[in-house]
Design a protein around this motif. Structure first.
Motif, PDB file in Angstrom:
ATOM      1  N   LYS A 843       9.026   0.159  -5.013  1.00  0.00           N
ATOM      2  CA  LYS A 843       7.886   1.077  -4.954  1.00  0.00           C
ATOM      3  C   LYS A 843       8.068   1.616  -6.369  1.00  0.00           C
ATOM      4  O   LYS A 843       7.107   2.092  -7.197  1.00  0.00           O
ATOM      5  N   THR A 844       9.155   2.321  -6.579  1.00  0.00           N
ATOM      6  CA  THR A 844       9.372   3.322  -7.957  1.00  0.00           C
ATOM      7  C   THR A 844       9.879   2.007  -8.754  1.00  0.00           C
ATOM      8  O   THR A 844       9.183   2.514 -10.255  1.00  0.00           O
ATOM      9  N   CYS A 846       7.083  -0.049  -9.354  1.00  0.00           N
ATOM     10  CA  CYS A 846       5.774  -0.127  -9.285  1.00  0.00           C
ATOM     11  C   CYS A 846       5.300   0.606 -10.251  1.00  0.00           C
ATOM     12  O   CYS A 846       4.797   0.526 -11.110  1.00  0.00           O
ATOM     13  N   ASP A 847       5.680   2.049  -9.645  1.00  0.00           N
ATOM     14  CA  ASP A 847       5.470   3.399 -10.460  1.00  0.00           C
ATOM     15  C   ASP A 847       5.521   3.408 -11.779  1.00  0.00           C
ATOM     16  O   ASP A 847       5.009   3.817 -12.503  1.00  0.00           O
ATOM     17  N   ARG A 848       6.754   2.665 -11.954  1.00  0.00           N
ATOM     18  CA  ARG A 848       7.254   2.985 -13.476  1.00  0.00           C
ATOM     19  C   ARG A 848       6.372   1.626 -14.324  1.00  0.00           C
ATOM     20  O   ARG A 848       6.725   1.384 -15.397  1.00  0.00           O
ATOM     21  N   ASP A 919       1.992   6.002  -0.794  1.00  0.00           N
ATOM     22  CA  ASP A 919       1.632   4.876  -1.864  1.00  0.00           C
ATOM     23  C   ASP A 919       0.946   3.576  -0.900  1.00  0.00           C
ATOM     24  O   ASP A 919       0.402   3.292  -2.250  1.00  0.00           O
ATOM     25  N   ARG A 922      -2.175   3.864  -2.898  1.00  0.00           N
ATOM     26  CA  ARG A 922      -2.419   2.943  -4.050  1.00  0.00           C
ATOM     27  C   ARG A 922      -2.655   1.883  -4.618  1.00  0.00           C
ATOM     28  O   ARG A 922      -2.741   1.449  -4.963  1.00  0.00           O
TER      29      ARG A 922
END
Length: 968
Positions: A843-844, A846-848, A919, A922
């Motif tokens: 998930k991190t 994907c956030d980036r 998350d 989103r």
């Protein structure tokens, strides 16, 4: 003193403890039993009342004061340097009970389990030398039978059985490693000892045959395979499993995959099957009308093509073939069809024995011999020798139908005829074999419910009422009906005959009372086949008293059971003899290829069995069943978060019908506390395998029926409820349950449950906006978990602490917590935590905006989920992977995957979008916004039709394609 290093416990043999490297005096048998109970609990607290009940099994329990004295003695022994009045650090008081805070590596059973898992992985990874070393070290820890001091004691039996079963598997794995390393000749001697000690474990025989073959001893390998075939037939009445059968065929064919030594022997010619033309195809042969007395068929013969060919082939290679199976399965009809297709010079001759009763003054042998001679058109003789003298020159086939009630005289007569008459062949039918040397046994299976059984139903319904046609939707109902009747042809035919009076739907609805419904068989049937009840009662009448008692009580099992389960419920000791008899008599089915061997009963036989019990007997059998189920679940639960997790989850999935039956009978008896206790033990299984709605339903019923349950039990059940509500997408309800679990666990003095529930309360409170210092609460839960010395619990709380910090935006703190969680997970074998940390890493990424990095991580996580059969974590990982696919420009595949996740999650009761309210939305929005609405819906609709396996295969292929072309 460093307790983790200076105190060691041994249960792989007589119970022992070492303090500072020296043996510790553990006192008398009751004090040792107290210690054993605490070791089996693996760090969990056991109420004092339960310790007194189980450690003093069979005797009136003493006062609690006596227990306190034993505990004080154990503390002085195990913590000799503890100052008077100082708090205990190893054997601690928790609420109303006690717990032993021993590190996992301080117990030889835990070290054995860990080495066994590492050895198995090395063997699977193609590293046989390393595997042999690890497995040898594991076996070297054993000093005798597990819990040797407590042989037959109820509280120790489940764990001892588990360890002994694992020990047997490790012995086999080690020898498999030696063979894989090329040391097959050295393994032969050990394997000979192994199969002598455990003759019914098929894998040992497979390894022995393979080692012999690779040592250039093909004939000895075949001899070993035939020895086990005879052993299984004699003792259990079953054929070898597919592994042994395939190996025998490969040895005969000198299959190159067996990797024989360089100097190979010439293949031996296969034995001649008999005179040319003896066994024509049963479907194509059209011989001239032979002499004999077979009746003409009055109805069509449906299906059974494979069975016809198999039995015809057996008759070609054996002079005695016996068809076995439960009543009504179609043994007689199959035997007649096989006999009609033959071209024997004389015969075939049918001898019907079902209605034969022995009058005075004849013996059974005399009457049977006279009946056979008369059926062959010969003068009646009563001596088997005289009949043999008459048949010595004849080339004929005898069909002896329904031998089960005359087993001994039939065996005597058949043995005489076969040893004196070289051209006589005999085809018998019965509910058990004759038990004669050279007998080939063919167990007639039920018809496949969805195909041949449906075809039979349609044929017989049309015959019963000309012009009858099924209504729309009837074929599906008929298939379900045939499944409920176990595919037994007699039952299917009796049901089809009811179409004269009832619709298919009415017949299906009445199936609950099948013994009243399925009556009115045709007038030409024997009395024992006029109704379904008569058919089963005929088998019942042939049982010995202890066999009948066991048969009735085994009916409480909903699906399958093993030998230990049968002993626990059956109230017959020893159980092997009567259980073997029930298998031989076709009332219990031994499931081939299972180790340890499992058994099951057809649904019709199960209903008959429980119906034959009085209400008091049924209640007692159900109570014993519940006790076995609870012991099974609790023993597995202690090890689910360790190296055996995947294997134990598979076993719990297999036993799920038994859990449901136990829940149902407990609720019917008003035992709400039992429901909560069993639900607490099964919570992690439900959590991993996606049985969320079911788990919540049982727990809700338990709380309703047992509002008075103790704080410790309520706490564990509330924690289970919290975690399942989290998966279901109800974080508010989950937070309320977790908070109550914390309070109740604190009241009960249960730090294990308190730590787990506190970590969930912190995370779920953060997700639902409840004002609290989530970071401090999560950190406190980690500290509490460390105080329990349970490394798997420390790993879980660290992972959730990392999730809390990630939500709060503290990514460096989250990364540090995840690293600690992964290290603890690797130490304890709790791989799920490592995968959870990886999911957060996805998930991190994907956030980036790094979709490729997220997919690369997902590939490893999904492989682990497939290995564990995990539904819940697979769903959330796939949901996050859909967002990653959208980031890489694969919006169509992302929408398809999102549709699959939604449909599969709805069936499992897991909502990835709702359980992850930060998350999840989103991720869903990222996929929806990547396509026009109609385009998204078109792809998602295709995805909703996919199974879990299809969706997993699609995602795995996409990840391989993308990460193979792009380095993340």
């Amino acid at each position: 003193m460093n307790l983790a290093e200076d105190v060691r416990f041994g249960v792989l043999g007589p119970l022992r403890a070492e303090v500072g490297g020296r043996p510790a005096a553990l006192g008398g048998s009751r004090q040792r039993a107290v210690l054993a109970l605490l070791l089996i609990a693996r760090g969990r607290s056991i109420p004092a009342e339960r310790i007194l009940s189980e450690a003093w099994e069979g005797s009136p329990p003493p006062s609690v004061t006596t227990l306190h004295g034993y505990v004080a003695d154990l503390r002085r022994t195990l913590e000799p340097e503890r100052a008077p009045g100082a708090p205990a650090r190893l054997l601690v008081r928790e609420g109303p009970g006690y717990a032993l805070r021993a590190a996992p590596d301080a117990v030889d059973a835990e070290r054995f389990t860990e080495l066994a898992a590492r050895g198995r992985h090395a063997l699977e990874d193609g590293e046989p030398e390393e595997a042999a070393d690890l497995l040898g070290r594991a076996l070297a820890l054993w000093r005798g039978p597990a819990y040797a001091d407590f042989d037959g004691v109820a509280f120790a039996t489940p764990d001892a059985t588990r360890l002994e079963e694992l020990r047997a598997a490790v012995r086999e794995d080690r020898l498999a490693a030696l063979i894989a390393a090329g040391r097959h000749a050295a393994a032969v001697g050990e394997l000979e000892i192994l199969v002598a000690e455990q003759p019914l474990r098929e894998r040992g025989w497979e390894l022995l045959a393979l080692a012999l073959y690779r040592s250039g001893r093909q004939a000895d390998a075949l001899t070993a395979l035939r020895r086990v075939r005879r052993r299984l037939a004699d003792e259990l009445g079953i054929d070898p499993g597919p592994g042994l059968r395939d190996l025998e065929a490969a040895v005969l064919a000198q299959d190159p995959r067996l990797a024989p030594p360089p100097e190979r022997r010439s293949p031996r010619p296969a034995p001649a099957p008999g005179p040319p033309g003896r066994v024509p195809s049963p479907r194509t042969a059209v011989p001239a009308p032979p002499p004999g007395n077979l009746p003409f068929s009055l109805s069509s013969f449906v299906g059974r093509g494979g069975d016809l060919a198999a039995v015809a082939g057996l008759l070609g290679g054996h002079r005695l073939v016996t068809l076995t199976g439960p009543g009504g399965v179609g043994k007689t009809r199959l035997a007649l069809e096989v006999a009609r297709a033959r071209a024997d010079a004389d015969g075939p001759w049918l001898v019907e024995l079902g209605g034969l009763h022995v009058p005075e003054p004849l013996t059974a042998t005399e009457l049977l011999t006279a009946t056979v001679s008369t059926a062959l058109g010969l003068p009646a003789v009563s001596s088997p020798d005289r009949l043999a003298a008459t048949l010595v020159e004849r080339d004929t086939l005898l069909v002896l139908d329904n031998c089960e009630h005359l087993l001994a005289p039939a065996a005597e007569l058949v043995h005489t005829l076969l040893t004196r008459c070289g051209a006589v062949r005999i085809l018998c039918t019965g509910r058990e074999p004759l038990g004669i040397t050279g007998e080939a046994i063919y167990e007639v299976p039920p018809l496949p419910a969805a195909t041949e059984a449906v075809e039979l139903f349609l044929h017989r319904a049309t015959a019963a009422q000309p012009g009858w046609t099924p209504e729309p939707g009837d074929r599906e109902r008929i298939a379900a009906l045939c499944e409920g009747l176990d595919g037994i042809p007699l039952a299917v035919e009796l049901a089809a005959a009811q179409c004269r009076m009832l619709s298919v739907g009415q017949i299906a609805d009445a199936l609950e009372d099948r013994f009243t419904l399925l009556v009115g068989g045709s007038a030409d049937r024997p009395d024992r086949h006029r109704t379904l009840l008569d058919t089963v009662a005929w088998s019942d009448q042939l049982l010995e008293p202890d066999e009948r008692r066991l048969f009735y009580r085994l009916g409480v099992f909903a699906s399958g059971f093993d030998l230990d389960a049968a002993a626990a419920v059956g109230e017959v000791a020893p159980v092997l003899g009567p259980l073997s008899a029930l298998v031989r008599k076709s009332l219990v089915i031994a499931v081939p290829g299972t180790a340890p061997r499992r058994y099951r009963m057809l649904e019709t036989l199960r209903r008959y069995a429980t119906g034959a019990l009085s209400p008091a007997e049924l209640g007692d059998a159900e109570e014993r069943h519940r006790a076995w189920v609870l012991a099974r679940a609790e023993n597995a639960e202690r090890h689910l978060r360790g190296p055996q997790g995947a294997e134990l989850l598979d076993g719990l999935s297999r036993d799920q019908p038994e859990f449901r039956a136990a829940f149902t009978s407990a609720l019917a008896g008003g035992e709400g506390e039992y429901v909560l206790r069993l639900g607490s033990a099964l919570f992690w299984f439900w959590f991993r395998r996606g049985h969320v709605a079911e788990g919540l339903a049982w727990l809700t019923e338990g709380f309703t029926r047992a509002p008075w349950a103790g704080a410790g039990l309520r706490a564990r059940a509330r924690f289970a409820e919290a975690a399942l509500n989290y998966l279901a997408g109800h974080p508010g309800a989950g937070h309320r349950s977790a908070s109550r679990a914390v309070e109740e666990a604190r009241e009960a003095g249960d730090p294990v449950t308190e730590a787990g529930a506190a970590s969930y309360a912190a995370y779920l409170g953060l997700l639902t906006g409840v004002p609290l210092d989530a970071a401090s609460s999560a950190r406190a839960a980690v500290g509490m978990a460390r105080g329990t010395a349970l490394v798997w619990l420390e790993a879980e709380t660290l992972m959730i602490q990392g999730m809390v910090l990630r939500v709060l935006g503290d990514l460096p703190g989250a990364d540090a917590a995840f690293r600690e969680a992964i290290a603890a997970a690797r130490t304890s074998g709790h791989d799920w935590v490592a995968d959870g940390a990886a999911w957060c890493d996805m998930k991190t990424a994907c956030d980036r905006g790094d979709g490729l990095r997220a997919l690369a991580v997902a590939g490893d996580v999904l492989a682990a989920m497939d290995r564990y059969g995990d539904i819940s974590f697979w769903l959330v990982t796939a949901h996050s992977a859909a967002r990653a696919l959208a980031l890489t420009g694969r919006a169509g595949q992302a929408a398809l995957l999102m549709g699959a996740v939604q449909a599969i999650g709805a069936r499992a009761g897991v909502s990835p979008e709702l359980m992850d309210p930060l998350d999840g939305p989103r991720e869903a929005a990222a996929v929806r916004e990547a396509l026009p609405p109609e385009e998204y819906e078109r792809h998602a609709a295709r995805g909703r039709a996919l199974s879990r396996q299809e969706a997993s295969a699609l995602l795995t292929a996409l990840i391989a394609d993308l990460t193979g072309r792009h380095s993340p």
